[in-house]
Design an enzyme around this catalytic site. Sequence first.
Site, short mmCIF file in Angstrom:
data_model
loop_
_atom_site.label_atom_id
_atom_site.label_comp_id
_atom_site.label_asym_id
_atom_site.label_seq_id
_atom_site.Cartn_x
_atom_site.Cartn_y
_atom_site.Cartn_z
N ASN A 210 16.95 -1.24 -12.87
CA ASN A 210 17.69 -2.07 -11.92
C ASN A 210 17.08 -2.04 -10.53
O ASN A 210 17.07 -3.05 -9.82
CB ASN A 210 19.16 -1.65 -11.89
N ASN A 221 11.58 -13.11 -2.70
CA ASN A 221 12.24 -13.80 -1.61
C ASN A 221 11.49 -13.63 -0.29
O ASN A 221 11.44 -14.55 0.54
CB ASN A 221 13.69 -13.33 -1.48
N TYR A 252 -0.19 -1.55 -14.97
CA TYR A 252 -1.17 -1.06 -14.01
C TYR A 252 -0.47 -0.79 -12.68
O TYR A 252 0.37 -1.59 -12.23
CB TYR A 252 -2.28 -2.10 -13.82
N CYS A 264 -8.61 -1.71 0.83
CA CYS A 264 -7.91 -3.00 0.77
C CYS A 264 -6.41 -2.88 1.04
O CYS A 264 -5.89 -3.51 1.95
CB CYS A 264 -8.14 -3.65 -0.59
N LYS A 320 -10.56 6.69 -5.49
CA LYS A 320 -10.47 6.22 -6.86
C LYS A 320 -11.60 6.84 -7.66
O LYS A 320 -12.70 7.03 -7.15
CB LYS A 320 -10.58 4.70 -6.88
#
Length: 433
Positions: A210, A221, A252, A264, A320
């Site tokens: 939820n 929105n 992912y 980024c 990463k």
Amino acid sequence: MNISVFGLGYVGAVTAACLAQKGHFIIGVDLHAAKVGAFNEGISPIVEPELDQLLKTASATGHITATMDATEAVAQSEASIICVGTPSLPSGSLDLSYVLHVSGQIAEALKKSTKKHAILFRSTMLPGSTRKIVADIFADLVKSGQVTICYCPEFLREGTAVSDFQAPSLAVIGTEDGSTSPPADIADLLGGKPEVLRWEGAEMIKYSCNYFHALKVGFANEIGRLCKHLREDGTRVMDVLCADTRLNISRYYMKPGNPFGGSCLPKDVSALKSFARHENLSLPLLENTVATNAAHQDLFVNLIESKAKRRIGFLGLAFKAETDDLRGSPMVSAAETLLGRGYELRIYDPHINLSRLIGANEQQIQARMPHLAQLLKFDVLDVLQASDVIVVSQKCVPLEVLRESARTNQIVIDVNGWRELDTLPWQYEGICW
């Protein structure tokens, strides 16, 4: 199976009707005489497609009856499903009074017999609620083996609840330890192929779903408001975004662990946040995305410091795996903070070669960690053997090497969920679990 369903509201009515359709004999239980009377006549207490006909058929064939007598219902059933409401209190906290009342009624009824009974909670409850209810109300019955208790969250949508029950998109059953599966007849009741978790995990699944749905609505929105301001078609933008099922609508990124970093995400989130402010747009989710990431970073550093050890080893520094990009790396931020607080650090990352760092990557390291060359070790054993806390953010070392070097007095903090690490002889912990 004879099953009593406590609470004939939205979830209870759909659950009762669908189980009756599968051939079970249902005894509905509710405090409201009008609901009980309607059920006994095969009339639905709510408006929901297909439900009227299901209840009418079940009532006509004798598969559904209803009563206000909880003791009678328990005496005539082998399992009880609790579907009563858990409304919000004025404070915003959850009101469990209906669940507690019904649980007490069921427990008292069961104490008058020796028959085995299964209890399935479907009412939405916060993590820890089932365990506390069991401890306070059902402890003796569970200990004796008379009662089996499961938590089975519901994922029924108004307007499609019957089809959602019949073909669930998600099925979850919570048991006490999460490793013991419930009896097959109980697991089969609510359909699907249920995932088995601890009670707390099953309770958390409902809230996680939820919360995620609420975030998606809020995100869409906010994008829509921003697009409208730009005279762009927000629906079209979201349609294109959702077309990417590899990264956007997929699992992912949906894994607890590292704060987000890199060259980024931090830059682009901050830029869009600044743009919205400049345009006088209120986008609270966007405004707080950086804040929640920073809070996670703080938790990560605090977790390391809470171990009260001064020698810290990092396995992986880049943001990463399989890269040497140190820009925006949460590991760099953590190492920088710990260095400033006097910790002794050793770092192993086979993909980082300082002589090859160029541009912004090199500039960031020179500004934030000018002593990195002294901290980098080319042999992982230099890190493993001389550190009391090992922070693992990448699978840059074979498991066999870790197994041979692990010590029982070492603590490993697993950032991204390399589950095999918990089989090694050290003290194991993750950021989010």
